[in-house]
Design a protein around this motif. Structure first.
Motif, PDB file in Angstrom:
ATOM      1  N   ALA A   1       0.889  -1.171   0.000  1.00 45.20           N
ATOM      2  CA  ALA A   1       0.000   0.000   0.000  1.00 45.20           C
ATOM      3  C   ALA A   1       0.923   1.216   0.000  1.00 45.20           C
ATOM      4  CB  ALA A   1      -0.906  -0.015   1.214  1.00 45.20           C
TER       5      ALA A   1
ATOM      6  N   SER B   1      -0.173   7.563   0.997  1.00 49.84           N
ATOM      7  CA  SER B   1      -0.735   8.110   2.225  1.00 49.84           C
ATOM      8  C   SER B   1      -1.402   9.431   1.878  1.00 49.84           C
ATOM      9  CB  SER B   1       0.365   8.339   3.270  1.00 49.84           C
ATOM     10  OG  SER B   1      -0.133   9.074   4.376  1.00 49.84           O
TER      11      SER B   1
ATOM     12  N   ASN C   1       2.912  -7.660   4.140  1.00 48.50           N
ATOM     13  CA  ASN C   1       2.274  -6.424   3.687  1.00 48.50           C
ATOM     14  C   ASN C   1       3.203  -5.260   3.993  1.00 48.50           C
ATOM     15  OD1 ASN C   1      -0.668  -7.338   3.070  1.00 48.50           O
ATOM     16  ND2 ASN C   1      -0.216  -8.245   5.069  1.00 48.50           N
TER      17      ASN C   1
ATOM     18  N   VAL D   1       3.534  -1.249   4.156  1.00 45.69           N
ATOM     19  CA  VAL D   1       2.622  -0.119   4.321  1.00 45.69           C
ATOM     20  C   VAL D   1       3.365   1.080   4.888  1.00 45.69           C
ATOM     21  CG1 VAL D   1       0.624  -1.626   4.691  1.00 45.69           C
ATOM     22  CG2 VAL D   1       1.995  -0.913   6.649  1.00 45.69           C
TER      23      VAL D   1
ATOM     24  N   PRO E   1      -3.806   1.464   5.876  1.00 45.41           N
ATOM     25  CA  PRO E   1      -3.555   0.051   5.589  1.00 45.41           C
ATOM     26  C   PRO E   1      -2.778  -0.670   6.693  1.00 45.41           C
ATOM     27  CG  PRO E   1      -3.264   1.327   3.599  1.00 45.41           C
ATOM     28  CD  PRO E   1      -3.439   2.319   4.726  1.00 45.41           C
TER      29      PRO E   1
ATOM     30  N   THR F   1       3.070  -7.538   8.854  1.00 44.83           N
ATOM     31  CA  THR F   1       3.177  -6.117   8.541  1.00 44.83           C
ATOM     32  C   THR F   1       4.614  -5.627   8.598  1.00 44.83           C
ATOM     33  OG1 THR F   1       1.072  -5.845   9.741  1.00 44.83           O
ATOM     34  CG2 THR F   1       2.231  -3.836   9.079  1.00 44.83           C
TER      35      THR F   1
END
Length: 328
Positions: free
Chosen positions: A175, A178, A251, A253, A258, A269
């Motif tokens: 992702a 922002s 992921n 981010v 997200p 994450t």
């Protein structure tokens, strides 16, 4: 039966983190009826939520103060026993003060907090996460403020079915954007990171409809060598995105919504912090969570609690000096 209203009309990430409060209320007051007040546009986050009786919506864009007045009438008509305000802004403070609830609880920094029955100190300091700050508001209800539960969202079977075609092979999610420029790892850095991964790696770029072009740019830069990068920005709902992220190898981010989606489904994450710092209390909460930030001791970092539309000093070294190794 106790009727409780939880107010959180800020942004997506704030609503996600507030769901930890719902988990804690449910654990210790399972008989309570819980409603939640959100800003319009965030209500789909709480679709299928098993602990919520109803969701009240404040339309801030279409007649903001008229709709606020209408909300006040609805809140008073609902005759809540407890109103918990998670925000420090005047409009929701006024709603809380005039709600007619037997117990009104909020932070001492709210300009209307003098009219609350209980005022709780709001502290931003190392070791205190936002979910812990929120949990402190439950003290006047006699609900213990031990370690707060993780926030949680509830993707439906239909949400999981919608993303199942993307989960046939192992994959990464990125992702890359922002709302705030200074909280966003630069696009060229994401391009560099993708190129560090094997050419056959499946990578999904995630974001809102407003992020389609930014994700398309990143994909275009790597497509010649990494043909399995797909732009899913604007194609998935919040809960579908959460379901997809839950099944990812990792992921990647920013300090943005997200990251909190990952926390809410305990998805692996790697969170990149540019101008902000984890000590503010908004870091990742998944069991497998990593934080990446600049190794440089920058005097200008953090430059604020939230982001800016440009680096105040023009160099943006809090972002450009960060290196992310590939997922190999």
């Amino acid at each position: 039966m106790t009727r409780i209203l939880v107010i959180q009309t800020a942004f997506i990430g704030d609503v996600i983190l507030a769901t930890a409060l719902l988990e804690q209320i449910r654990q210790q007051r399972p008989e309570a009826q819980i409603d939640m007040l959100l800003r319009k546009g965030n209500e789909s986050l709480l679709a299928n939520h098993p602990f919520l009786h109803s969701v009240l919506i404040w339309d801030k864009k279409g007649g903001k103060y008229k709709n606020l007045w209408n909300l006040l009438g609805q809140i008073r008509q609902n005759e809540y026993d407890v109103v918990i305000n998670l925000q420090r802004f005047g409009a929701t403070g006024l709603l809380t003060a005039l709600s007619g609830a037997r117990q009104t609880i909020g932070y001492d920094k709210n300009p209307f907090s003098r009219f609350f029955k209980y005022r709780i100190e709001h502290r931003i300091e190392p070791g205190i996460h936002e979910v812990d700050r929120n949990a402190a508001l439950l003290g006047p209800m006699g609900i213990g403020t031990f370690v707060a539960p993780r926030p949680r969202l509830y993707p439906s079977p239909a949400d999981r079915q919608a993303v199942a075609p993307y989960q046939e092979k192992p994959y990464l999610c990125i992702a890359p954007t922002s709302v705030w420029f200074t909280k966003q790892y630069p696009a060229e850095k994401w391009v560099e990171f993708i190129r560090q991964n094997p050419a056959d790696t499946t990578i999904y770029l995630l974001g809102a409809p407003t992020d389609i072009d930014a994700c398309a740019y990143i994909r275009q830069q790597v497509l010649a060598t990494h043909p399995h990068v797909q732009n899913l920005a604007g194609k998935l709902s919040f809960l579908q995105s959460a379901a997809l992220m839950q099944g990812a190898i990792m992921n990647y981010v920013n300090d943005s919504a997200p990251m909190h989606l990952c926390s809410a489904v305990n998805a692996p994450t790697t969170a990149v912090f540019c101008s902000t710092i984890p000590a503010f209390g908004f870091g990742p909460l998944a069991d497998d969570a990593r934080i990446v930030q600049t190794p440089e001791p920058l005097d200008c970092r953090p430059c604020g609690l939230h982001g800016y539309r440009a680096c105040p000093l023009g160099h943006f070294r809090c972002a450009t000096t960060i290196e992310i190794a590939s997922n190999r």
